[in-house]
Design an enzyme around this catalytic site. Sequence first.
Site, PDB file in Angstrom:
ATOM      1  CE1 TYR A  95      -4.376  -0.739  -0.036  1.00 45.16           C
ATOM      2  CE2 TYR A  95      -3.512  -2.741   0.946  1.00 45.16           C
ATOM      3  CZ  TYR A  95      -4.496  -2.170   0.238  1.00 45.16           C
ATOM      4  OH  TYR A  95      -5.628  -2.953  -0.057  1.00 45.16           O
ATOM      5  CG  HIS A 113     -14.345   0.380  -2.517  1.00 44.90           C
ATOM      6  ND1 HIS A 113     -14.340  -0.067  -4.002  1.00 44.90           N
ATOM      7  CD2 HIS A 113     -15.672  -0.098  -2.129  1.00 44.90           C
ATOM      8  CE1 HIS A 113     -15.431  -0.565  -4.425  1.00 44.90           C
ATOM      9  NE2 HIS A 113     -15.986  -0.856  -3.244  1.00 44.90           N
ATOM     10  CB  VAL A 145     -14.538  -3.750 -22.731  1.00 44.30           C
ATOM     11  CG1 VAL A 145     -13.149  -4.152 -23.114  1.00 44.30           C
ATOM     12  CG2 VAL A 145     -14.878  -3.583 -21.191  1.00 44.30           C
TER      13      VAL A 145
END
Length: 256
Positions: free
Chosen positions: A64, A116, A220
């Site tokens: 991290y 998050h 995509v």
Amino acid sequence: MRLPAEALKDARKIVCFSGAGISAESGILTYLDQMPKLWAPYDPRALETANAFRESPALVWGWYLWRRRQVDRAQPNAAHLVWPQMVNLGYEVSVVTQNVDDLHERAGSTDVIHLHGSLTMPKCFACHRPAELTSDQMEIPDEGALVEPPRCKRCRGKLRPGVVWYGEDLPPGTWKNAVSLVKNCDALISVGTSGVVTPAADLPHIALASGATVIHVNTVDVGAQAANELMLVGRATDVLAKIHESLSTGKNNDNG
């Protein structure tokens, strides 16, 4: 870009819902990219759990720290910058992101909801108290390193990243605020998200159910099936620039 511009013409409240794809164009690695040698043997998702931290705190903390340094060196791209620009056009824009970087804030967006968590806000693994790191505690070589986590000043527990790991629930208040914004928006623009990580992936469906237009921007085709849902395939920087240009032209024509 006539179709998305037309869909947004009467919108006032817009939610940007962003994922890893928006920051990839700033050089932030995704799970599909090659990791530094130290962490190459690992699936990044295997490092993003409380169990991994308990078993190998130096491995996970070093991972991290390296990611945080990567973010610190990155710059917001045009896909981050477009949201404050849309505010300048008169839209009420809110940003809800799955990303743990601060590129939206550095681009000028305010009150960003981080579903998050954030790399910039570590906390104690034991008492959960937020903590700040000194500059020397953030140092890590370019190739990465095993780094023992600093200790909490309050309880001497090990510091952990202030992110939501796999197996952990989203902070209830954060999720509640995100859902409230989505339920009350006129349009949600989903940028660079695969739509598979729940409960975040539910937000476009909540917007559709509330009558909002949903526009997906991705490299995509992630699918667009509802009548008020659009799919735009391309790089976020390119697609959003064209949307902004169309909206700017429309505003100028309305004012002219």
